[in-house]
Design a protein around this motif. Structure first.
Motif, PDB file in Angstrom:
ATOM      1  N   VAL A  40      38.910 -23.884 -21.699  1.00 16.74           N
ATOM      2  CA  VAL A  40      39.736 -24.037 -22.894  1.00 16.74           C
ATOM      3  C   VAL A  40      38.931 -24.569 -24.075  1.00 16.74           C
ATOM      4  CG1 VAL A  40      41.925 -24.252 -21.704  1.00 16.74           C
ATOM      5  CG2 VAL A  40      40.484 -26.259 -21.938  1.00 16.74           C
ATOM      6  N   GLY A  41      39.159 -23.947 -25.237  1.00 21.26           N
ATOM      7  CA  GLY A  41      38.472 -24.363 -26.451  1.00 21.26           C
ATOM      8  C   GLY A  41      37.113 -23.729 -26.662  1.00 21.26           C
ATOM      9  N   ALA A  42      36.751 -22.749 -25.851  1.00 21.75           N
ATOM     10  CA  ALA A  42      35.406 -22.174 -25.939  1.00 21.75           C
ATOM     11  C   ALA A  42      35.153 -21.455 -27.264  1.00 21.75           C
ATOM     12  CB  ALA A  42      35.164 -21.213 -24.778  1.00 21.75           C
ATOM     13  N   GLU A  43      36.194 -20.832 -27.834  1.00 23.07           N
ATOM     14  CA  GLU A  43      35.981 -20.054 -29.049  1.00 23.07           C
ATOM     15  C   GLU A  43      36.072 -20.918 -30.301  1.00 23.07           C
ATOM     16  OE1 GLU A  43      34.710 -17.356 -29.391  1.00 23.07           O
ATOM     17  OE2 GLU A  43      35.140 -16.059 -27.685  1.00 23.07           O
ATOM     18  N   ASN A 194      39.203 -20.459 -43.996  1.00 16.53           N
ATOM     19  CA  ASN A 194      38.939 -19.687 -42.786  1.00 16.53           C
ATOM     20  C   ASN A 194      39.921 -20.119 -41.695  1.00 16.53           C
ATOM     21  OD1 ASN A 194      35.916 -18.203 -42.755  1.00 16.53           O
ATOM     22  ND2 ASN A 194      36.211 -19.768 -44.315  1.00 16.53           N
ATOM     23  N   ALA A 195      40.390 -19.150 -40.904  1.00 22.47           N
ATOM     24  CA  ALA A 195      41.315 -19.463 -39.816  1.00 22.47           C
ATOM     25  C   ALA A 195      41.088 -18.497 -38.659  1.00 22.47           C
ATOM     26  CB  ALA A 195      42.765 -19.373 -40.286  1.00 22.47           C
ATOM     27  N   ASP A 196      41.114 -19.046 -37.443  1.00 21.25           N
ATOM     28  CA  ASP A 196      40.928 -18.246 -36.241  1.00 21.25           C
ATOM     29  C   ASP A 196      41.909 -18.698 -35.179  1.00 21.25           C
ATOM     30  OD1 ASP A 196      38.064 -16.735 -36.532  1.00 21.25           O
ATOM     31  OD2 ASP A 196      38.058 -18.670 -37.562  1.00 21.25           O
ATOM     32  N   LEU A 197      42.481 -17.725 -34.468  1.00 12.89           N
ATOM     33  CA  LEU A 197      43.401 -18.012 -33.381  1.00 12.89           C
ATOM     34  C   LEU A 197      43.204 -16.974 -32.282  1.00 12.89           C
ATOM     35  CD1 LEU A 197      45.816 -19.736 -32.329  1.00 12.89           C
ATOM     36  CD2 LEU A 197      47.302 -17.992 -33.331  1.00 12.89           C
ATOM     37  N   LYS A 198      42.961 -17.450 -31.075  1.00  9.92           N
ATOM     38  CA  LYS A 198      42.852 -16.565 -29.918  1.00  9.92           C
ATOM     39  C   LYS A 198      43.878 -16.999 -28.885  1.00  9.92           C
ATOM     40  CE  LYS A 198      39.670 -16.488 -26.526  1.00  9.92           C
ATOM     41  NZ  LYS A 198      38.408 -16.234 -25.802  1.00  9.92           N
ATOM     42  N   ASP A 211      45.568 -20.893   0.565  1.00  9.32           N
ATOM     43  CA  ASP A 211      46.904 -20.310   0.424  1.00  9.32           C
ATOM     44  C   ASP A 211      47.625 -20.873  -0.802  1.00  9.32           C
ATOM     45  OD1 ASP A 211      48.755 -18.420   1.276  1.00  9.32           O
ATOM     46  OD2 ASP A 211      49.964 -19.933   2.298  1.00  9.32           O
ATOM     47  N   TYR A 212      46.861 -21.086  -1.865  1.00  7.20           N
ATOM     48  CA  TYR A 212      47.388 -21.692  -3.097  1.00  7.20           C
ATOM     49  C   TYR A 212      47.345 -20.650  -4.208  1.00  7.20           C
ATOM     50  CZ  TYR A 212      48.437 -25.649  -6.212  1.00  7.20           C
ATOM     51  OH  TYR A 212      49.041 -26.525  -7.078  1.00  7.20           O
ATOM     52  N   ARG A 213      48.442 -20.532  -4.940  1.00  8.42           N
ATOM     53  CA  ARG A 213      48.475 -19.642  -6.100  1.00  8.42           C
ATOM     54  C   ARG A 213      48.855 -20.442  -7.332  1.00  8.42           C
ATOM     55  NH1 ARG A 213      50.932 -13.548  -6.599  1.00  8.42           N
ATOM     56  NH2 ARG A 213      50.214 -13.187  -8.733  1.00  8.42           N
ATOM     57  N   SER A 214      47.937 -20.555  -8.268  1.00  2.00           N
ATOM     58  CA  SER A 214      48.167 -21.312  -9.503  1.00  2.00           C
ATOM     59  C   SER A 214      49.125 -20.570 -10.416  1.00  2.00           C
ATOM     60  CB  SER A 214      46.843 -21.545 -10.230  1.00  2.00           C
ATOM     61  OG  SER A 214      45.962 -22.301  -9.434  1.00  2.00           O
ATOM     62  N   GLY A 215      49.892 -21.333 -11.186  1.00  2.00           N
ATOM     63  CA  GLY A 215      50.855 -20.748 -12.103  1.00  2.00           C
ATOM     64  C   GLY A 215      50.202 -20.039 -13.283  1.00  2.00           C
ATOM     65  N   GLN A 216      51.018 -19.308 -14.025  1.00  2.00           N
ATOM     66  CA  GLN A 216      50.535 -18.608 -15.214  1.00  2.00           C
ATOM     67  C   GLN A 216      50.342 -19.609 -16.354  1.00  2.00           C
ATOM     68  OE1 GLN A 216      53.019 -15.094 -15.978  1.00  2.00           O
ATOM     69  NE2 GLN A 216      53.547 -15.086 -13.803  1.00  2.00           N
ATOM     70  N   GLU A 217      49.365 -19.302 -17.230  1.00  3.07           N
ATOM     71  CA  GLU A 217      48.956 -20.251 -18.261  1.00  3.07           C
ATOM     72  C   GLU A 217      48.918 -19.588 -19.636  1.00  3.07           C
ATOM     73  OE1 GLU A 217      45.339 -22.532 -16.345  1.00  3.07           O
ATOM     74  OE2 GLU A 217      45.499 -20.478 -15.587  1.00  3.07           O
ATOM     75  N   LEU A 218      49.379 -20.313 -20.646  1.00  2.00           N
ATOM     76  CA  LEU A 218      49.243 -19.897 -22.037  1.00  2.00           C
ATOM     77  C   LEU A 218      48.194 -20.790 -22.693  1.00  2.00           C
ATOM     78  CD1 LEU A 218      50.125 -18.280 -24.546  1.00  2.00           C
ATOM     79  CD2 LEU A 218      51.866 -20.051 -24.931  1.00  2.00           C
ATOM     80  N   ILE A 219      47.157 -20.177 -23.260  1.00  2.00           N
ATOM     81  CA  ILE A 219      46.050 -20.916 -23.868  1.00  2.00           C
ATOM     82  C   ILE A 219      45.828 -20.402 -25.286  1.00  2.00           C
ATOM     83  CG2 ILE A 219      43.621 -21.579 -23.674  1.00  2.00           C
ATOM     84  CD1 ILE A 219      43.850 -20.755 -20.672  1.00  2.00           C
ATOM     85  N   LEU A 220      45.720 -21.315 -26.242  1.00  2.00           N
ATOM     86  CA  LEU A 220      45.447 -20.967 -27.634  1.00  2.00           C
ATOM     87  C   LEU A 220      44.195 -21.703 -28.080  1.00  2.00           C
ATOM     88  CD1 LEU A 220      49.051 -21.387 -29.123  1.00  2.00           C
ATOM     89  CD2 LEU A 220      48.002 -19.273 -28.301  1.00  2.00           C
ATOM     90  N   ASP A 221      43.126 -20.978 -28.378  1.00  2.00           N
ATOM     91  CA  ASP A 221      41.958 -21.549 -29.048  1.00  2.00           C
ATOM     92  C   ASP A 221      42.131 -21.364 -30.556  1.00  2.00           C
ATOM     93  OD1 ASP A 221      40.837 -22.149 -26.628  1.00  2.00           O
ATOM     94  OD2 ASP A 221      39.154 -20.744 -26.789  1.00  2.00           O
ATOM     95  N   TYR A 222      41.737 -22.372 -31.349  1.00  2.00           N
ATOM     96  CA  TYR A 222      41.944 -22.267 -32.790  1.00  2.00           C
ATOM     97  C   TYR A 222      40.790 -22.916 -33.548  1.00  2.00           C
ATOM     98  CZ  TYR A 222      43.073 -27.232 -32.913  1.00  2.00           C
ATOM     99  OH  TYR A 222      42.992 -28.596 -32.803  1.00  2.00           O
ATOM    100  N   ALA A 223      40.629 -22.507 -34.792  1.00  2.00           N
ATOM    101  CA  ALA A 223      39.678 -23.138 -35.715  1.00  2.00           C
ATOM    102  C   ALA A 223      40.212 -22.978 -37.132  1.00  2.00           C
ATOM    103  CB  ALA A 223      38.292 -22.512 -35.605  1.00  2.00           C
ATOM    104  N   GLY A 237      38.477 -27.666 -34.874  1.00  2.00           N
ATOM    105  CA  GLY A 237      38.802 -26.670 -33.867  1.00  2.00           C
ATOM    106  C   GLY A 237      39.197 -27.328 -32.568  1.00  2.00           C
ATOM    107  N   GLY A 238      39.773 -26.530 -31.675  1.00  2.00           N
ATOM    108  CA  GLY A 238      40.187 -27.050 -30.383  1.00  2.00           C
ATOM    109  C   GLY A 238      41.037 -26.038 -29.654  1.00  2.00           C
TER     110      GLY A 238
END
Length: 305
Positions: A40-43, A194-198, A211-223, A237-238
């Motif tokens: 998270v936050g890579a971009e 300047n604005a960025d959103l992924k 036997d573990y299944r992780s839940g679905q995730e919503l991730i937003l990177d921004y600057a 950014g973050g």
């Protein structure tokens, strides 16, 4: 001339590997071990503007540290001796083709990170590992609506190529496949706002060793930043992270462990005007639930072959 970076997902193993240790500690964490296949936050700035057709190299450097993790009410759930430090060098190759699809440029990319990970849970319970992380393969479509406004749609697949052992304290790999649709926008002005959103939706498959299944995730990177007209863009950014669905293990829902976090910190970009640029960012987690409370420094360089 190369101007901007492609915006498909980066698969750094560090952020996911770090949190694979938590399941050994007897507490519940969002997703398996409280981590994610995506760091998270890579971009950062210009995340979502494709360059002209050609082959490009990118490399990320990441330093991550954490000395606690938070539970469902925001309480610290790790011992005072807990410590995680991780470093990664992440090469990425991007190929932008001459092919047009619905007015968009078609591109592909591949990533294979190299990770060094040190974990200490308690005296006598520590481990260090160095190796390759989980690979990412992806395809992207990119539109240029004007010289300033750019958008992308992408699909990334994460493969469990990193080392994993369910009895280890530290794991570089997640040990499951994941699929991640991506949508992104970049507004780029060398002498102004300047604005960025992924935005990413992560669909995790099962870890068959646990036997573990992780839940679905919503991730937003921004600057958000301001171009100074001399190649420099300064701002912040973050990321924002929210787990959407519950985890499951042995077919049973794992209740009250959905993760969330928000991070912010200073961000800077330098564009040489000669086809290469560098981004740097520091981000600190806030409002953490069921995840580690991390500090991360990112450095990214982009150059044409």
């Amino acid at each position: 001339m190369f101007k901007h970076a492609v915006s498909t997902a980066l698969s750094v193993a560090v952020s996911s590997a770090v949190f694979g240790t938590f399941g050994l500690m007897g507490a519940a964490y969002a997703t398996e071990g409280g981590g994610s296949v995506y760091p998270v936050g890579a971009e950062n700035f210009t995340c979502c503007a494709l360059p002209p057709p050609g082959v490009y190299g990118m490399v990320w450097g990441e330093h991550l540290s954490a000395d606690n993790a938070k539970g469902n009410s925001g309480q610290v759930v790790t011992p005072s001796t807990f410590s995680v430090k991780a470093n990664a060098v992440v090469p990425r190759v991007v190929w932008i083709t001459d092919t047009q699809v619905a007015g968009a440029s078609l591109g592909f990319h591949a990533i294979l990170p190299l990770v060094n990970l040190d974990v200490k849970v308690a005296p006598g319970t520590a481990q260090s590992k160095t190796g390759i992380g989980d690979m990412t393969l992806g395809a992207v479509l990119g539109w240029h609506h004007s010289d300033k406004l750019h958008t992308v749609l992408a699909l990334d697949v994460y493969a469990p190529t990193g080392s994993y052992d369910k009895t280890d304290v530290a794991n570089i790999g997640r040990n499951y496949w994941a699929i991640q649709p991506v949508a992104g926008l970049s507004y780029i002005n060398p002498t102004g706002f300047n604005a960025d959103l992924k935005a990413m939706w992560t669909y995790n498959l099962k870890n068959h060793d646990t036997d573990y299944r992780s839940g679905q995730e919503l991730i937003l990177d921004y600057a958000l930043g301001w171009g100074l007209g001399n190649g420099l863009t300064l701002g912040v950014g973050g990321y924002a992270y929210q787990q959407i669905t519950d985890d499951q293990q042995y077919g049973v829902t794992v209740a009250n462990n959905k993760g969330r976090a928000f991070a912010i910190g200073p961000s800077v970009r330098y564009d040489s005007g000669k086809g290469w640029f560098v981004n740097a960012k520091f981000q600190q987690d806030n409002a953490v639930r069921n995840r580690a409370d991390t500090s991360i420094f990112w450095l990214k360089a982009v150059f044409p072959f």
